[in-house]
Write an enzyme that holds these catalytic residues in place. Structure first.
Site, PDB file in Angstrom:
ATOM      1  NE  ARG A 143      -4.210  -1.763   1.802  1.00 58.54           N
ATOM      2  CZ  ARG A 143      -4.279  -2.769   2.663  1.00 58.54           C
ATOM      3  NH1 ARG A 143      -3.437  -2.814   3.679  1.00 58.54           N
ATOM      4  NH2 ARG A 143      -5.177  -3.704   2.513  1.00 58.54           N
ATOM      5  CE  LYS A 191       0.001  14.169 -14.171  1.00 59.19           C
ATOM      6  NZ  LYS A 191      -0.344  14.722 -15.500  1.00 59.19           N
ATOM      7  CD  GLU A 239       7.621  17.590 -22.354  1.00 57.61           C
ATOM      8  OE1 GLU A 239       7.057  18.485 -21.704  1.00 57.61           O
ATOM      9  OE2 GLU A 239       7.014  16.626 -22.846  1.00 57.61           O
ATOM     10  CE  LYS A 298       5.756  18.009 -13.536  1.00 54.56           C
ATOM     11  NZ  LYS A 298       5.768  16.826 -14.337  1.00 54.56           N
ATOM     12  CD  GLU A 333      -3.237  17.041 -15.471  1.00 54.47           C
ATOM     13  OE1 GLU A 333      -2.145  16.518 -15.257  1.00 54.47           O
ATOM     14  OE2 GLU A 333      -3.827  16.980 -16.548  1.00 54.47           O
ATOM     15  NE  ARG A 355       1.103  17.400 -12.456  1.00 50.88           N
ATOM     16  CZ  ARG A 355       1.726  16.562 -11.643  1.00 50.88           C
ATOM     17  NH1 ARG A 355       1.410  16.541 -10.354  1.00 50.88           N
ATOM     18  NH2 ARG A 355       2.668  15.753 -12.086  1.00 50.88           N
ATOM     19  CG  ASN A 393      -1.284  18.053 -20.100  1.00 54.62           C
ATOM     20  OD1 ASN A 393      -0.278  17.408 -19.828  1.00 54.62           O
ATOM     21  ND2 ASN A 393      -2.404  17.975 -19.395  1.00 54.62           N
ATOM     22  CG  HIS A 453       1.953  17.155 -23.782  1.00 61.56           C
ATOM     23  ND1 HIS A 453       2.734  18.290 -23.838  1.00 61.56           N
ATOM     24  CD2 HIS A 453       2.712  16.213 -23.169  1.00 61.56           C
ATOM     25  CE1 HIS A 453       3.906  18.036 -23.266  1.00 61.56           C
ATOM     26  NE2 HIS A 453       3.919  16.782 -22.857  1.00 61.56           N
ATOM     27  CG  HIS A 478      -0.420  12.604 -25.590  1.00 60.61           C
ATOM     28  ND1 HIS A 478      -0.937  13.182 -24.456  1.00 60.61           N
ATOM     29  CD2 HIS A 478       0.795  12.150 -25.256  1.00 60.61           C
ATOM     30  CE1 HIS A 478      -0.051  13.084 -23.479  1.00 60.61           C
ATOM     31  NE2 HIS A 478       1.009  12.460 -23.926  1.00 60.61           N
ATOM     32  CG  HIS A 525       6.501  12.409 -24.943  1.00 63.55           C
ATOM     33  ND1 HIS A 525       5.128  12.372 -25.115  1.00 63.55           N
ATOM     34  CD2 HIS A 525       6.730  13.380 -24.027  1.00 63.55           C
ATOM     35  CE1 HIS A 525       4.569  13.277 -24.342  1.00 63.55           C
ATOM     36  NE2 HIS A 525       5.510  13.898 -23.667  1.00 63.55           N
TER      37      HIS A 525
HETATM   38  N1  GLY Z   1       3.861  15.611 -17.383  1.00 66.92           N
HETATM   39  C1  GLY Z   1       2.815  16.439 -16.978  1.00 66.92           C
HETATM   40  C2  GLY Z   1       2.614  16.433 -15.501  1.00 66.92           C
HETATM   41  O1  GLY Z   1       3.441  15.969 -14.747  1.00 66.92           O
HETATM   42  O2  GLY Z   1       1.586  16.889 -15.075  1.00 66.92           O
END
Ligand code: GLY
Length: 363
Positions: A122, A144, A186, A229, A239, A243, A247, A250, A254, A267
């Site tokens: 957990r 993430k 990026e 960031k 997000e 956040r 993107n 993206h 994507h 990417h």
């Molecule tokens: N890669 C986008 C984020 O971390 O929200």
């Protein structure tokens, strides 16, 4: 030289440490961050060949009972089989709730090992040691984690913040030049979404950016991206809104990766084309000046990143846009810029405009 960027998230706060030749500090930094006991270092064959031994030695020198698992390199490793194998390795290595995982590699290793840490028993702590430019400025920061499903990328995952991030800029010298350039895409993104002055600085030093040996410049560039960031994540960890500015480029990016079958474009390369697309859409809908739109395209071209994809027709792209996991009710949402340094989220683009822009992009 160690440049620290704090990520302020209350009890989940941590530091990003950036420097050149600092991998040997890993063990000491883990101890400073309060980590204890056993740890499993997860890496891939490419990264492990250069950095497994110094990472392991640093951990052992700091008194940790460390072991290592080396996985195949590449996106295919980010799947359930390797995740379950990792759980088995955690058990075989005797990891318990006080133990931790170290992700030594790029985004694939960071996401997979991070998700193993988020879910094993957990949740146990983990440390990110990003070794690609993309993972240093993006995926290692912000928590993430996840794996891919056969149906799509990152469809299973969770937010699990690392206990610390250590980015050794020397590791970029063994990165394939194409991968490094893709990471620069990026970097450019951060200027567009948050900091017009940073974008201008990047324009001024664009000729020096491809040089991975220029660690003073790299420390400043990676540091500023991480600050941005960290700032964004501190305001919106999960997000819920802000956040999503990360993107930018993206949505179309994507879709292009998806249409191309995750092989043709890295990417960052797909994001480069996606940012030019978003620039053109911003000019149509958000008042971005044609000069700012051109500056975005020019800097990407100067870095030898792709800015068009004429072999993909609009129908393919539009189909891929509909299945993006951020698409709601079939209408994709775009991050658009009103000027370099200022963006807004959740923008819909009328169907005809969406198609028209794809044709303009590929003229
Ligand atoms: N890669 C986008 C984020 O971390 O929200």
């Amino acid at each position: 030289m160690l440049y620290d960027v704090p990520v302020q998230l209350g009890e989940r706060s941590y530091d990003i440490h950036i420097g050149a030749g600092v991998l040997d500090r890993l063990g000491a930094l883990c101890a400073e961050a309060g980590l204890k006991g056993k740890c499993l270092i997860v890496t891939d064959e490419n990264v492990g060949a250069h950095y497994a031994r110094p990472a392991l030695e640093s951990m052992e020198k700091a008194g940790f009972d460390a072991c290592m698992v080396t996985l195949p390199a590449g996106e295919k490793t980010k799947d359930k089989q390797f995740l379950f194998d990792l759980y088995t390795r955690c058990l075989e290595s005797g990891l318990d709730r006080r133990s931790f995982i170290v992700a030594l590699g790029g985004g694939v290793i960071g996401d997979l090992a991070g998700y193993a840490a988020a879910s094993f028993l957990r949740g146990i702590p983990f440390v990110q040691v990003p070794t690609t430019l993309l993972s240093m400025v993006d995926s290692s920061v912000g928590g993430k984690t996840g794996i891919n499903l056969p149906q799509g990328k990152n469809l299973v995952g969770s937010f699990h913040q690392p206990a610390l991030v250590l980015a050794d800029l020397h590791t970029l010298q063994t990165l394939e030049p194409r991968q490094y350039r893709a990471g620069l895409s990026e970097v450019i993104k951060y200027g567009v979404i948050y900091d017009g002055a940073f974008f201008q600085t990047l324009e001024e030093c664009v000729g020096k950016l491809p040089d991975t040996g220029n660690v003073e410049l790299l420390a400043k560039v990676v540091g500023r991206c991480c600050e941005i960031k960290a700032d964004v994540v501190a305001q919106d960890e999960r997000e819920g809104g802000l956040r999503a500015i990360l993107n930018f480029g993206h949505t179309a990016g994507h879709a292009l990766e998806n249409a191309a079958g995750y092989g043709e474009f890295l990417h960052g390369e797909a994001v480069s084309i996606g940012m030019v697309y978003a620039g053109l859409a911003s000019m149509e809908l958000c008042g971005l000046s044609s000069n700012d739109c051109k500056r975005i395209k020019d800097i990407l071209q100067a870095l030898e990143l792709p800015v068009r994809a004429p072999s993909y027709d609009w129908k393919e792209l539009r189909g891929a846009l509909s299945v993006d996991k951020k698409t709601v009710g079939g209408m994709p949402k775009f991050v658009l810029a009103s000027e370099i340094g200022t963006v807004s989220i959740g923008n819909e683009v009328p169907e005809e405009t969406m198609e028209g822009i794809w044709h303009v992009l590929n003229e």
